[in-house]
Design a protein around this motif. Structure first.
Motif, PDB file in Angstrom:
ATOM      1  N   ARG A   5     -24.595 -46.651   5.931  1.00  0.00           N
ATOM      2  CA  ARG A   5     -26.016 -45.732   7.266  1.00  0.00           C
ATOM      3  C   ARG A   5     -25.074 -45.521   8.815  1.00  0.00           C
ATOM      4  O   ARG A   5     -25.106 -46.506   8.594  1.00  0.00           O
ATOM      5  CB  ARG A   5     -27.320 -46.066   7.511  1.00  0.00           C
ATOM      6  N   ARG A   6     -24.771 -44.505   8.219  1.00  0.00           N
ATOM      7  CA  ARG A   6     -24.445 -43.890  10.147  1.00  0.00           C
ATOM      8  C   ARG A   6     -25.563 -44.792  11.143  1.00  0.00           C
ATOM      9  O   ARG A   6     -26.904 -43.927  10.778  1.00  0.00           O
ATOM     10  CB  ARG A   6     -24.227 -42.635   9.789  1.00  0.00           C
ATOM     11  N   GLU A  10     -30.393 -41.375  18.643  1.00  0.00           N
ATOM     12  CA  GLU A  10     -31.005 -42.647  19.619  1.00  0.00           C
ATOM     13  C   GLU A  10     -30.265 -44.016  19.494  1.00  0.00           C
ATOM     14  O   GLU A  10     -30.359 -45.079  20.256  1.00  0.00           O
ATOM     15  CB  GLU A  10     -32.544 -42.403  18.785  1.00  0.00           C
ATOM     16  N   GLU A  11     -29.857 -44.923  18.244  1.00  0.00           N
ATOM     17  CA  GLU A  11     -29.636 -45.493  18.294  1.00  0.00           C
ATOM     18  C   GLU A  11     -28.216 -46.192  19.321  1.00  0.00           C
ATOM     19  O   GLU A  11     -27.708 -46.657  19.263  1.00  0.00           O
ATOM     20  CB  GLU A  11     -28.830 -46.265  16.685  1.00  0.00           C
ATOM     21  N   LEU A  12     -27.120 -45.497  19.249  1.00  0.00           N
ATOM     22  CA  LEU A  12     -26.145 -44.046  19.666  1.00  0.00           C
ATOM     23  C   LEU A  12     -26.022 -44.583  21.426  1.00  0.00           C
ATOM     24  O   LEU A  12     -25.739 -45.817  22.184  1.00  0.00           O
ATOM     25  CB  LEU A  12     -25.541 -43.684  19.245  1.00  0.00           C
ATOM     26  N   ASP A  13     -27.371 -44.054  21.814  1.00  0.00           N
ATOM     27  CA  ASP A  13     -27.820 -44.025  22.874  1.00  0.00           C
ATOM     28  C   ASP A  13     -28.133 -45.078  23.614  1.00  0.00           C
ATOM     29  O   ASP A  13     -28.208 -45.620  24.432  1.00  0.00           O
ATOM     30  CB  ASP A  13     -28.587 -42.973  23.081  1.00  0.00           C
ATOM     31  N   ALA A  14     -29.463 -46.189  22.686  1.00  0.00           N
ATOM     32  CA  ALA A  14     -29.500 -47.409  22.976  1.00  0.00           C
ATOM     33  C   ALA A  14     -28.746 -48.831  23.574  1.00  0.00           C
ATOM     34  O   ALA A  14     -28.422 -49.394  23.686  1.00  0.00           O
ATOM     35  CB  ALA A  14     -30.745 -47.575  22.489  1.00  0.00           C
ATOM     36  N   ALA A  15     -27.169 -48.469  22.602  1.00  0.00           N
ATOM     37  CA  ALA A  15     -25.946 -48.813  22.090  1.00  0.00           C
ATOM     38  C   ALA A  15     -25.113 -49.266  23.966  1.00  0.00           C
ATOM     39  O   ALA A  15     -24.251 -50.183  24.583  1.00  0.00           O
ATOM     40  CB  ALA A  15     -25.454 -48.733  21.133  1.00  0.00           C
ATOM     41  N   THR A  16     -25.523 -47.807  24.684  1.00  0.00           N
ATOM     42  CA  THR A  16     -24.948 -47.924  25.806  1.00  0.00           C
ATOM     43  C   THR A  16     -25.198 -49.338  26.858  1.00  0.00           C
ATOM     44  O   THR A  16     -25.735 -49.848  26.929  1.00  0.00           O
ATOM     45  CB  THR A  16     -24.978 -46.770  26.266  1.00  0.00           C
ATOM     46  N   TYR A  40     -20.542 -46.986  18.541  1.00  0.00           N
ATOM     47  CA  TYR A  40     -20.862 -46.887  16.919  1.00  0.00           C
ATOM     48  C   TYR A  40     -20.935 -48.160  16.669  1.00  0.00           C
ATOM     49  O   TYR A  40     -21.920 -48.993  15.718  1.00  0.00           O
ATOM     50  CB  TYR A  40     -20.321 -46.111  15.988  1.00  0.00           C
ATOM     51  N   SER A  41     -19.621 -49.582  16.946  1.00  0.00           N
ATOM     52  CA  SER A  41     -19.292 -50.231  16.845  1.00  0.00           C
ATOM     53  C   SER A  41     -20.380 -51.016  16.942  1.00  0.00           C
ATOM     54  O   SER A  41     -20.779 -52.122  16.082  1.00  0.00           O
ATOM     55  CB  SER A  41     -18.397 -50.473  17.095  1.00  0.00           C
ATOM     56  N   VAL A  42     -20.525 -51.731  17.825  1.00  0.00           N
ATOM     57  CA  VAL A  42     -21.824 -52.623  18.339  1.00  0.00           C
ATOM     58  C   VAL A  42     -22.969 -51.959  18.195  1.00  0.00           C
ATOM     59  O   VAL A  42     -24.088 -53.006  17.340  1.00  0.00           O
ATOM     60  CB  VAL A  42     -22.013 -51.680  19.774  1.00  0.00           C
ATOM     61  N   PRO A  51     -15.933 -44.184  12.060  1.00  0.00           N
ATOM     62  CA  PRO A  51     -14.781 -43.925  11.692  1.00  0.00           C
ATOM     63  C   PRO A  51     -13.686 -42.704  12.066  1.00  0.00           C
ATOM     64  O   PRO A  51     -14.497 -42.126  12.965  1.00  0.00           O
ATOM     65  CB  PRO A  51     -16.017 -42.652  10.975  1.00  0.00           C
ATOM     66  N   GLY A  52     -12.792 -42.926  11.584  1.00  0.00           N
ATOM     67  CA  GLY A  52     -11.898 -42.269  12.103  1.00  0.00           C
ATOM     68  C   GLY A  52     -10.849 -42.765  12.335  1.00  0.00           C
ATOM     69  O   GLY A  52      -9.879 -42.878  13.293  1.00  0.00           O
ATOM     70  N   ASN A  53     -11.819 -44.420  12.589  1.00  0.00           N
ATOM     71  CA  ASN A  53     -10.452 -45.213  14.177  1.00  0.00           C
ATOM     72  C   ASN A  53      -9.403 -45.468  12.536  1.00  0.00           C
ATOM     73  O   ASN A  53      -9.532 -46.030  12.101  1.00  0.00           O
ATOM     74  CB  ASN A  53     -11.305 -46.381  14.222  1.00  0.00           C
TER      75      ASN A  53
END
Length: 185
Positions: A5-6, A10-16, A40-42, A51-53
């Motif tokens: 699951r990607r 909201e999850e990405l913003d919260a990980a900042t 993404y990694s966090v 993805p793409g790394n």
């Protein structure tokens, strides 16, 4: 979070600004050092998971791993004498959101970590970040003349998919040079 699951926006913003645990153990041949974790990694909990790394394909194609590992299999690296850390612990959307002072402060923390864990090689993934963090404006890729204690320093290109200067075959060739040096001693 399930690996399939990607993360949501909201999850990405919260990980900042979040951090990610290092993957470090005793007796490492090489401690790979990213610039800083991606959001993404966090969120997914694995280094170089975006993805793409190209870190994981590069590790396999350069001979560091016998097959291409998934980010979720990162723990297997310790069995190969390999680990992962970052210059800066703070997660951002892109590495260019870090300022020079943050990179320099991160280098001091990294130096202490390397002196404590004593890997044979510290491989910094990103020549620009290395130049700034370690105040070596003319540093080139490859083995560096400086050491951190007994740990030799090696600079490699950043495997991020955003680094278009190096394609996968180039990355694999350059990482293989480090692998050969680490295998020799």
């Amino acid at each position: 979070m399930p690996a399939s699951r990607r993360p949501t926006r909201e999850e990405l913003d919260a990980a900042t600004g979040s951090t990610m645990p290092d993957l470090i153990g005793p007796g490492l041949r090489v401690l790979f050092c990213g610039i800083n974790p991606s959001l993404y990694s966090v969120v997914v909990g694995y280094h170089f998971a975006r993805p793409g790394n190209r870190f994981w394909p590069t590790m396999h194609q350069s001979g560091f791993t016998p097959r291409q590992l998934l980010p979720s299999e990162q723990g297997a690296l310790l069995g190969f004498g390999l680990g992962i850390t970052n210059v800066v612990d703070r997660a951002t959307a892109t590495a260019d959101q870090l300022d020079d002072s943050e990179l320099r402060t991160g280098a001091k923390s990294l130096e202490a970590k390397v002196r404590r864990h004593r890997p044979r090689f510290l491989a910094v993934l990103g020549v620009g970040a290395y130049r700034t963090a370690f105040a070596r404006p003319k540093a080139k890729l490859g083995l560096q003349p400086e050491t951190l204690g007994n740990t030799r320093l090696w600079v490699l290109p950043n495997p991020s998919g955003l680094n278009a200067h190096y394609q996968l075959p180039d990355l694999a060739r350059l990482f293989a040079q480090l692998r050969h040096a680490a295998d020799e001693g």
